[in-house]
Design a protein around this motif. Structure first.
Motif, PDB file in Angstrom:
ATOM      1  N   VAL A  99       0.969  -1.173  -0.010  1.00  0.00           N
ATOM      2  CA  VAL A  99       0.022   0.118  -0.057  1.00  0.00           C
ATOM      3  C   VAL A  99       0.919   1.322   0.116  1.00  0.00           C
ATOM      4  O   VAL A  99       1.541   1.640   1.014  1.00  0.00           O
ATOM      5  N   ARG A 100       1.080   1.874  -1.165  1.00  0.00           N
ATOM      6  CA  ARG A 100       1.947   2.973  -1.307  1.00  0.00           C
ATOM      7  C   ARG A 100       1.599   4.337  -0.424  1.00  0.00           C
ATOM      8  O   ARG A 100       2.489   4.830  -0.026  1.00  0.00           O
ATOM      9  N   THR A 101       0.363   4.415  -0.325  1.00  0.00           N
ATOM     10  CA  THR A 101      -0.064   5.624   0.173  1.00  0.00           C
ATOM     11  C   THR A 101      -0.583   5.388   1.549  1.00  0.00           C
ATOM     12  O   THR A 101      -0.944   6.185   2.534  1.00  0.00           O
ATOM     13  N   SER A 102       0.044   4.216   2.370  1.00  0.00           N
ATOM     14  CA  SER A 102      -0.264   3.910   3.526  1.00  0.00           C
ATOM     15  C   SER A 102       0.031   5.316   4.708  1.00  0.00           C
ATOM     16  O   SER A 102      -0.678   5.306   5.496  1.00  0.00           O
ATOM     17  N   LYS A 103       1.231   5.603   4.438  1.00  0.00           N
ATOM     18  CA  LYS A 103       1.679   6.838   5.341  1.00  0.00           C
ATOM     19  C   LYS A 103       0.814   7.751   5.486  1.00  0.00           C
ATOM     20  O   LYS A 103       0.445   8.434   6.380  1.00  0.00           O
ATOM     21  N   PHE A 104       0.419   8.396   4.317  1.00  0.00           N
ATOM     22  CA  PHE A 104      -0.533   9.397   3.948  1.00  0.00           C
ATOM     23  C   PHE A 104      -1.921   9.280   4.654  1.00  0.00           C
ATOM     24  O   PHE A 104      -2.554   9.945   5.398  1.00  0.00           O
ATOM     25  N   ILE A 105      -2.269   7.950   4.173  1.00  0.00           N
ATOM     26  CA  ILE A 105      -3.751   7.569   4.922  1.00  0.00           C
ATOM     27  C   ILE A 105      -3.580   7.514   6.544  1.00  0.00           C
ATOM     28  O   ILE A 105      -4.582   8.014   7.097  1.00  0.00           O
ATOM     29  N   TYR A 106      -2.544   6.866   6.871  1.00  0.00           N
ATOM     30  CA  TYR A 106      -2.289   6.728   8.259  1.00  0.00           C
ATOM     31  C   TYR A 106      -2.164   8.220   8.934  1.00  0.00           C
ATOM     32  O   TYR A 106      -2.940   8.416  10.033  1.00  0.00           O
ATOM     33  N   GLN A 107      -1.604   8.991   8.554  1.00  0.00           N
ATOM     34  CA  GLN A 107      -1.587  10.597   8.768  1.00  0.00           C
ATOM     35  C   GLN A 107      -3.104  11.245   8.889  1.00  0.00           C
ATOM     36  O   GLN A 107      -3.577  11.818   9.922  1.00  0.00           O
TER      37      GLN A 107
END
Length: 275
Positions: A99-107
């Protein structure tokens, strides 16, 4: 001097414990007393006559039974739903590296922690009204579950980060797919954090008053915090019955914590150190 340094913190803690427990001891003793005179003359004394009828009257005549069960199943169901949704989300964001956008979604998810719940009250009321859910327990279940997700995801994700990657690799080699890995490996290992999140969410819903007061007006659907307001008004001159109602509202929390305190502490501390 060293003895003083060791003794003073313990004395301060003992004073703090007494200050916390004294009101609860007063409530329990008063709930077994026959009348207000006994309560006023001996606030911390043993009842002159132990009365158990207060608990029966509060449970039956005061409708505490209805409020209690409404709060119990709303708290348990919304806390359980929050745990399952948070665990699945945390697993996808932390352990599934594709999931490439996992950090963005997490934030984005964690931003929800910065928004006070009361700020969303009007928006929630309009949404629930438009969905025709007012005066149903769905009007409370959905906001309770959604509102608990940010902090729940944070706690569970912190725990999952401490799980060794070798455990997942060994499971995949043994033939487990994503679903099997999540349900058979990750969830059991993450159980301390899940129990912690469940209890935190349970207590939050159990004590919630604002939404329950404005979204529910039917007497049979009221939760314990809102029902206790009417109970207090109906028995405002009977302090023994009021104390009995308070005992009903706090004892389940004490029992829950007494049985699961080790899991709570383990869940809070285990994710703080990455293994």
């Amino acid at each position: 001097m060293s003895i003083v340094k060791r003794t003073v913190p313990h004395i301060i803690l003992m004073i703090y414990v007494v200050a916390i427990l004294a009101p609860f001891v007063f409530i329990i003793l008063s709930s077994f007393k026959e009348n207000n005179i006994d309560i006023a003359e001996h606030p911390f004394g043993w009842p002159a006559k132990v009365v158990f009828d207060n608990y029966v009257d509060a449970w039956v005549k005061g409708n505490i039974s209805k409020y209690f069960f409404n709060s119990a199943y709303l708290s348990a169901s919304s806390a359980l739903a929050g745990v399952l949704l948070s665990a699945g989300t945390a697993f996808a964001l932390v352990r599934m590296k594709f999931v490439r956008t996992s950090k963005f979604i997490y934030q984005i998810v964690l931003i929800g922690m910065l928004i006070p719940g009361n700020v969303l009250f009007i928006a929630q009321y309009i949404l629930v009204s438009d969905l025709n859910l007012l005066n149903t327990h769905w009007s409370l279940f959905l906001p309770y579950t959604a509102g608990a997700l940010p902090i729940s995801i944070l706690l569970i994700a912190a725990f999952m980060k401490s799980i060794p990657g070798e455990l997942e690799e060994a499971s995949i080699v043994d033939g487990l797919g994503t679903a099997g890995l999540f349900f058979k490996i990750i969830l059991p290992v993450t159980m301390p954090a899940l129990v912690t999140v469940f209890i935190v969410n349970f207590l939050g819903v159990w004590n919630e008053y604002l939404l329950a007061n404005f979204f529910i007006s039917k007497e049979d659907l009221r939760t314990l915090p809102t029902g206790m307001v009417g109970f207090r008004d109906a028995y405002q001159t009977n302090y023994a019955l009021i104390c009995t109602g308070i005992v009903y509202s706090v004892v389940p929390v004490f029992i829950l914590y007494a049985f699961l305190q080790e899991k709570i502490i383990e869940g809070i501390t285990a994710g703080s150190v990455k293994g």
